[in-house]
Motif scaffolding. Structure first.
Motif, PDB file in Angstrom:
ATOM      1  N   PHE A  40      21.855  23.467  10.101  1.00  9.31           N
ATOM      2  CA  PHE A  40      21.410  22.208   9.995  1.00  9.31           C
ATOM      3  C   PHE A  40      20.303  22.113   8.869  1.00  9.31           C
ATOM      4  N   PHE A  41      19.632  23.390   8.923  1.00 10.62           N
ATOM      5  CA  PHE A  41      18.732  23.558   7.832  1.00 10.62           C
ATOM      6  C   PHE A  41      19.002  23.516   6.219  1.00 10.62           C
ATOM      7  N   SER A  42      20.113  24.315   6.085  1.00 13.09           N
ATOM      8  CA  SER A  42      20.618  24.248   4.976  1.00 13.09           C
ATOM      9  C   SER A  42      21.343  23.112   4.296  1.00 13.09           C
ATOM     10  N   MET A  43      21.679  22.243   5.435  1.00 14.11           N
ATOM     11  CA  MET A  43      22.456  20.775   4.964  1.00 14.11           C
ATOM     12  C   MET A  43      21.415  19.684   4.951  1.00 14.11           C
ATOM     13  N   SER A  44      20.394  20.165   5.444  1.00 16.03           N
ATOM     14  CA  SER A  44      19.148  19.106   5.721  1.00 16.03           C
ATOM     15  C   SER A  44      18.700  18.363   4.042  1.00 16.03           C
ATOM     16  N   LYS A  45      18.128  17.371   4.169  1.00  8.87           N
ATOM     17  CA  LYS A  45      17.908  16.987   2.872  1.00  8.87           C
ATOM     18  C   LYS A  45      16.478  17.155   2.397  1.00  8.87           C
ATOM     19  N   TYR A  46      15.784  17.921   3.212  1.00  5.34           N
ATOM     20  CA  TYR A  46      14.465  18.419   3.048  1.00  5.34           C
ATOM     21  C   TYR A  46      14.482  19.858   2.321  1.00  5.34           C
ATOM     22  N   LYS A  47      13.952  19.938   1.035  1.00  5.50           N
ATOM     23  CA  LYS A  47      14.028  21.116   0.370  1.00  5.50           C
ATOM     24  C   LYS A  47      13.335  22.360   1.023  1.00  5.50           C
ATOM     25  N   LEU A  48      12.619  22.167   1.794  1.00 11.78           N
ATOM     26  CA  LEU A  48      11.767  23.175   2.518  1.00 11.78           C
ATOM     27  C   LEU A  48      12.577  24.019   3.419  1.00 11.78           C
ATOM     28  N   LEU A  49      13.339  22.967   4.238  1.00 13.74           N
ATOM     29  CA  LEU A  49      14.211  23.542   5.302  1.00 13.74           C
ATOM     30  C   LEU A  49      15.337  24.086   4.594  1.00 13.74           C
ATOM     31  N   ASN A  50      15.912  23.714   3.231  1.00 13.80           N
ATOM     32  CA  ASN A  50      16.818  24.645   2.754  1.00 13.80           C
ATOM     33  C   ASN A  50      16.368  25.909   2.227  1.00 13.80           C
ATOM     34  N   TRP A  51      15.145  25.722   1.760  1.00  9.84           N
ATOM     35  CA  TRP A  51      14.685  27.278   1.311  1.00  9.84           C
ATOM     36  C   TRP A  51      14.465  28.077   2.468  1.00  9.84           C
ATOM     37  N   ILE A  52      14.095  27.659   3.750  1.00  7.62           N
ATOM     38  CA  ILE A  52      13.927  28.465   4.771  1.00  7.62           C
ATOM     39  C   ILE A  52      15.320  29.154   5.136  1.00  7.62           C
TER      40      ILE A  52
ATOM     41  N   GLU B 217      26.689  30.150   7.938  1.00 10.73           N
ATOM     42  CA  GLU B 217      27.467  29.966   6.852  1.00 10.73           C
ATOM     43  C   GLU B 217      28.965  29.384   7.033  1.00 10.73           C
ATOM     44  N   ILE B 218      29.420  30.163   8.323  1.00 14.10           N
ATOM     45  CA  ILE B 218      30.655  29.574   8.970  1.00 14.10           C
ATOM     46  C   ILE B 218      30.744  28.126   9.162  1.00 14.10           C
ATOM     47  N   ILE B 219      29.619  27.733   9.972  1.00 11.47           N
ATOM     48  CA  ILE B 219      29.734  26.646  10.300  1.00 11.47           C
ATOM     49  C   ILE B 219      29.528  25.376   9.171  1.00 11.47           C
ATOM     50  N   ARG B 220      28.822  25.908   8.101  1.00  6.59           N
ATOM     51  CA  ARG B 220      28.353  24.841   7.170  1.00  6.59           C
ATOM     52  C   ARG B 220      29.771  25.020   6.300  1.00  6.59           C
ATOM     53  N   THR B 221      30.260  25.857   5.931  1.00  4.40           N
ATOM     54  CA  THR B 221      31.572  25.873   5.094  1.00  4.40           C
ATOM     55  C   THR B 221      32.649  25.130   5.844  1.00  4.40           C
ATOM     56  N   SER B 222      32.852  25.261   7.171  1.00  4.11           N
ATOM     57  CA  SER B 222      33.772  24.518   7.824  1.00  4.11           C
ATOM     58  C   SER B 222      33.424  22.906   7.970  1.00  4.11           C
ATOM     59  N   ILE B 223      31.994  22.597   7.978  1.00  5.33           N
ATOM     60  CA  ILE B 223      31.826  21.184   8.023  1.00  5.33           C
ATOM     61  C   ILE B 223      32.193  20.797   6.596  1.00  5.33           C
ATOM     62  N   LEU B 224      31.899  21.494   5.421  1.00  6.71           N
ATOM     63  CA  LEU B 224      32.210  21.020   4.449  1.00  6.71           C
ATOM     64  C   LEU B 224      33.796  20.761   3.930  1.00  6.71           C
ATOM     65  N   THR B 225      34.567  21.507   4.631  1.00  6.80           N
ATOM     66  CA  THR B 225      35.891  21.250   4.277  1.00  6.80           C
ATOM     67  C   THR B 225      36.593  19.882   4.959  1.00  6.80           C
ATOM     68  N   VAL B 226      35.683  19.285   5.746  1.00  4.83           N
ATOM     69  CA  VAL B 226      36.211  18.059   6.412  1.00  4.83           C
ATOM     70  C   VAL B 226      35.880  17.018   5.433  1.00  4.83           C
ATOM     71  N   ASP B 227      37.111  16.248   5.198  1.00 10.70           N
ATOM     72  CA  ASP B 227      37.164  15.070   4.041  1.00 10.70           C
ATOM     73  C   ASP B 227      36.329  14.000   4.459  1.00 10.70           C
ATOM     74  N   LYS B 228      35.157  13.855   3.275  1.00 10.36           N
ATOM     75  CA  LYS B 228      34.215  13.068   3.413  1.00 10.36           C
ATOM     76  C   LYS B 228      34.451  11.409   3.640  1.00 10.36           C
ATOM     77  N   GLY B 229      35.730  11.201   3.288  1.00  4.60           N
ATOM     78  CA  GLY B 229      36.080   9.864   3.307  1.00  4.60           C
ATOM     79  C   GLY B 229      36.358   9.459   4.901  1.00  4.60           C
ATOM     80  N   GLN B 230      36.695  10.399   5.650  1.00  6.70           N
ATOM     81  CA  GLN B 230      36.951  10.275   6.885  1.00  6.70           C
ATOM     82  C   GLN B 230      35.439   9.961   7.659  1.00  6.70           C
TER      83      GLN B 230
END
Lengths: 356, 512
Positions: B333-345, B395-408
């Motif tokens: 959730f942090f790494s996909m957030s739009k807030y830079k601070l959370l990304n960094w954490i 990281e596993i969760i993040r990459t799994s989410i990224l593989t889901v087609d954005k169009g859907q």
């Protein structure tokens, strides 16, 4: 129903929409046409706020959807959208794809949703595929299901984003047939498309978009038969243009003719027509204009759609029309013979437009 | 299932062949002429100059070898058993250790011999934190008391100068003044070791219990690797430590020693070609396996220990997986957030946790983070593995989410689904399908990595193997048993994950 005022959308420094204004009434079928990259899809996606406009106002049924306080999800339930790539939910069967909206968003009972779904499947002609999964369908079938999924939400308006662009030519027809049927039933629709004949056939109004604005709009008849503005005409008639600049008498004639020849070949101008173009260009340049010893801009174009040919020349110097009182000249005779119209005008430069 | 059982049979057979071939004769009932072995007349200490030695990590043995012999190649082992095993397998020429301990080993391994006299003479002391001089004083007082009343001599007679293993005397304790915690490495018979009923006993334990009685306190014995004892006492995880720790100047800088409570020395032990030649396999291959099986699993109900170790391993792995998954969602959730601070954490978290060896992380959390906190090591292990798992699972969760087609997702949003509605109905069901196989291997990874929790004194499956080895002096059979136990357990969990995977595929469930 939808009223759009001065809609602007920028991606960083890149201006996609530069102030779009439009009014769309209930029951209208609007086709948006225009060259690639002119902002058609962006415009459509701004209407249901899949893209956030940079500025401007969009009102849907008197709700300002550019207002941050507006409940977008509520508005979107009333606006269906059909995508170029179908975007069916891969984790659901076909009937689940159609049922999920009514159940989760309209809070309908499962039985009711199923009943509607079966009816919708009948409308799009895919009753037999209820329990199949998206990856088992062809593109055309997927798009029909996508339309059924939109209809399941009982929308007031449907937005189509190039619904047939990703389809095999053989499947375009089945999707268009479904859209036609919706048109007959009086559904309000906005369709971004490249299918000109389809747009002409189905629409109540056409928006021709160019360079980020609605450049020209009108009934299909107005747009397709007598486009008023040059860019519209260029697009509708698929005009291709060849330019050449002649600075002095010693220019490379062979080079010019060779380029013209390549241009004709590249755009599939038939041999006879190409010969005529080359002949007129040669007579006009070599025999009529070059002896005047002036700088000449040559602009040759042809319109693929209505087989129109245009040779436009502009040249510097005093007012002089080589066709005036010169009927006996062989070159004039030849050109006269081919062309339907020869127009001369003078406005700082001499200009001759020959067309047929 | 049939397939699995076939594999298992094959594995067990291979294991048996290995155990059988690597013939280890360790029947303690074999009558050995002790004096003959212990007084080897042909070799002297000086004969071992330049030889290859097995030494124990965290001890002074390497220094002793270097100072007294010189030019030696050294191999480091974690336990005496491993070192002895290395000598028996000729991986090294000799090992060196405290004379009273070596004496017991030779009694049980007739092919080994010891050089007389010892290479060095040593003083052994108990270690106490420098912050606790009061305890050192009390321990010294206690020592003086048992010397004067004869208890000490009686203890030496019973534990050290005794061929058999004595029973622990009953020493009643109460916790009037609290509880004392002693850190030991229970692999040094006769000082501290696991008894027949899997209790930690020995001279040191009796000594400690008597001291606790003297202090009117209760006693808690914490078993760990030898190298961990001093850090443990330093960080006040335990109050004092004992495991025949040699008093040296170097150690005195870090920790306080009591008066020497035992004076011994270090002796060289080697594989005596003469005695070992007489001992070559006279027992049959099958008998050998039977005996190994009996001795390593049946005697003293050792299989119960294996099962309880396995249970600990499973508890740590599953709890760590749960914590790791919760953390993983947070990190994702942090790494996909739009807030830079959370990304960094999340970025920093992932970088640190992925870039640190698990053992190091585990020890940092135990000895540094929770240094002054009285906390169950199992909880520490769960936290450490959970933290580590969080980085990977995120990281596993993040990459799994990224593989889901954005169009859907766009399609769902265009229908009027909220962001979470789209995630719940469209993204997650598809992300689970892509992520589950990787998630499964992460769990297997965690379970296998937990084999290191012995470092912080947890008796898990691997540690049980070590303990059994320390009792039976058989390296192979316990290790193979442990390996098979892991294999079966992991196979079982793989099956469960595969089942879950199947359940997520509606088509295979026959909904159609």
């Amino acid at each position: 129903m939808i009223s759009i005022t001065n809609l602007i959308k920028n991606y960083g420094d890149f201006k996609v929409l530069k102030g779009v204004n439009a009014e769309i009434e209930k029951g209208e079928i609007i086709s948006i046409i225009g060259p690639s990259g002119c902002g058609k899809s962006t415009f459509l996606r701004c209407i249901n706020r899949l893209e956030t406009p940079s500025s401007g106002e969009i009102k849907f049924e008197n709700i300002d959807i550019t207002d941050k306080k507006t409940d977008l999800n509520k508005v979107r339930k009333k606006m269906g959208m059909v995508f170029q790539n179908f975007n069916l939910f891969d984790n659901m069967s076909i009937i689940e794809n159609i049922m999920v909206g009514p159940i989760k968003l309209l809070k309908k009972s499962k039985e009711e949703a199923e009943k509607t779904a079966i009816e919708l499947l009948k409308i799009v002609g895919l009753s037999g595929k209820a329990n199949a999964y998206p990856d088992q369908l062809s593109g055309g079938q997927k798009q029909r299901i996508a339309i059924a999924r939109c209809l399941s939400m009982e929308p007031d308006i449907l937005l189509f984003d190039e619904p047939t662009s990703a389809l095999d030519p053989t499947m375009v027809g089945e999707v268009m047939a479904v859209i036609r049927k919706l048109a007959q039933d009086g559904m309000t629709m906005i369709i971004v498309t490249h299918e000109m004949d389809f747009a002409r056939d189905i629409s109540s109004r056409i928006f021709f978009m160019n360079e980020g604005v609605i450049y020209e709009e009108g009934t299909p008849k107005e747009i397709f038969e007598s486009p008023k503005r040059d860019k519209t005409r260029e697009f509708i008639y698929r005009r291709k243009t060849f330019n050449y600049s002649i600075k002095s008498n010693e220019f490379d004639f062979i080079h010019m003719m060779n380029n013209l020849n390549n241009f004709c070949f590249k755009h599939g101008v038939v041999k006879a027509a190409a010969n005529k173009l080359e002949l007129v260009a040669e007579e006009l340049i070599m025999n009529l204009l070059l002896p005047l010893n002036r700088e000449i801009d040559l602009n040759i174009s042809f319109e693929e759609r209505n087989k129109g040919y245009f040779i436009k020349t502009k040249y510097t110097g005093d007012k002089f029309n080589p066709f005036l009182d010169n009927e006996e000249n062989l070159s004039v005779k030849i050109i006269d013979n081919i062309a339907n119209s020869i127009k001369y005008s003078f406005d700082e430069k001499n200009e001759i437009i020959i067309s047929w | 299932m049939k397939k699995i059982s076939k594999y298992l049979i094959a594995i067990v057979l291979v294991a048996m062949i290995i155990t059988g071939c690597a013939k280890t004769n360790n029947d303690s009932n074999v009558d050995v002429n002790e004096t003959k072995n212990m007084q080897n007349e042909e070799l002297k200490n000086s004969d071992f100059v330049g030889k290859k030695f097995a030494v124990i990590t965290g001890t002074m043995l390497d220094k002793i070898v270097e100072d007294n012999l010189g030019n030696n190649e050294l191999m480091y082992f974690n336990t005496i058993q491993d070192a002895i095993e290395a000598v028996k397998n000729k991986k090294v020429d000799a090992t060196i250790n405290d004379e009273p301990i070596m004496r017991k080993f030779i009694a049980q391994n007739p092919e080994l011999s010891m050089i007389r006299p010892p290479l060095t003479n040593d003083n052994y002391g108990l270690v106490v934190s420098k912050e606790n001089p009061e305890l050192t004083k009390k321990l010294n007082e206690f020592y003086d008391q048992i010397i004067s009343d004869g208890t000490y001599d009686d203890m030496i007679a019973r534990w050290v100068d005794n061929k058999d293993t004595p029973d622990m005397p009953k020493i009643e304790l109460n916790d009037k003044n609290g509880t004392l915690k002693i850190a030991v490495a229970a692999v040094t018979e006769p000082f501290v070791f696991y008894s027949t009923n899997n209790q930690i006993v020995g001279f040191d334990i009796e000594y400690a219990r008597r001291f606790a009685q003297f202090m009117e306190m209760d006693l808690k014995v914490v078993d760990m690797d030898f190298g961990a004892i001093i850090p443990s006492v330093q960080s006040s995880k335990t109050d004092f430590g004992s495991a025949l720790i040699t008093i040296t100047e170097e150690r005195k800088k870090m920790i306080d020693f009591t008066k020497p409570y035992y004076i011994g020395g270090t002796s060289i032990v080697f594989l005596d070609s003469k005695t070992s030649a007489e001992q070559t396999s006279s027992i049959g291959f099958i008998d050998n396996i039977k005996k190994s099986f009996h001795q390593n699993l049946i005697v003293e109900n050792r299989y119960k220990m294996v099962l309880s170790g396995l249970w600990t391993t499973i508890v740590i792995s599953i709890s760590a997986l749960i914590i790791g998954t919760i953390l993983g969602f947070l990190i994702c959730f942090f790494s996909m957030s739009k807030y830079k601070l959370l990304n960094w954490i999340s970025k920093i978290y992932i970088t640190i946790l992925r870039g640190t060896p698990m053992v190091v992380l585990l020890m940092i959390i135990f000895y540094v983070v929770f240094a002054k906190v009285d906390i169950d090591p199992v909880v520490v292990a769960i936290i450490a593995f959970g933290l580590n798992g969080g980085a990977f699972i995120g990281e596993i969760i993040r990459t799994s989410i990224l593989t889901v087609d954005k169009g859907q997702i766009e399609a769902a949003r265009s229908m009027g689904f909220s962001q979470s509605g789209a995630a719940l109905n469209v993204t997650l069901p598809q992300a689970i399908r892509t992520g589950l196989p990787v998630y499964k291997s992460e769990f297997i990874n965690i379970m296998k990595q937990t084999a290191i929790v012995g470092y912080i004194s947890i008796v898990d499956l691997t540690k049980v193997g070590d303990i059994i080895r320390s009792r039976t002096y058989d390296a192979f059979f316990p290790l193979i048993i442990v390996a098979i136990a892991y294999l079966i357990t992991i196979g079982f969990f793989i099956k469960i994950f595969d089942l879950i995977y199947k359940l997520t595929d509606k088509r295979q469930r026959g909904v159609r």
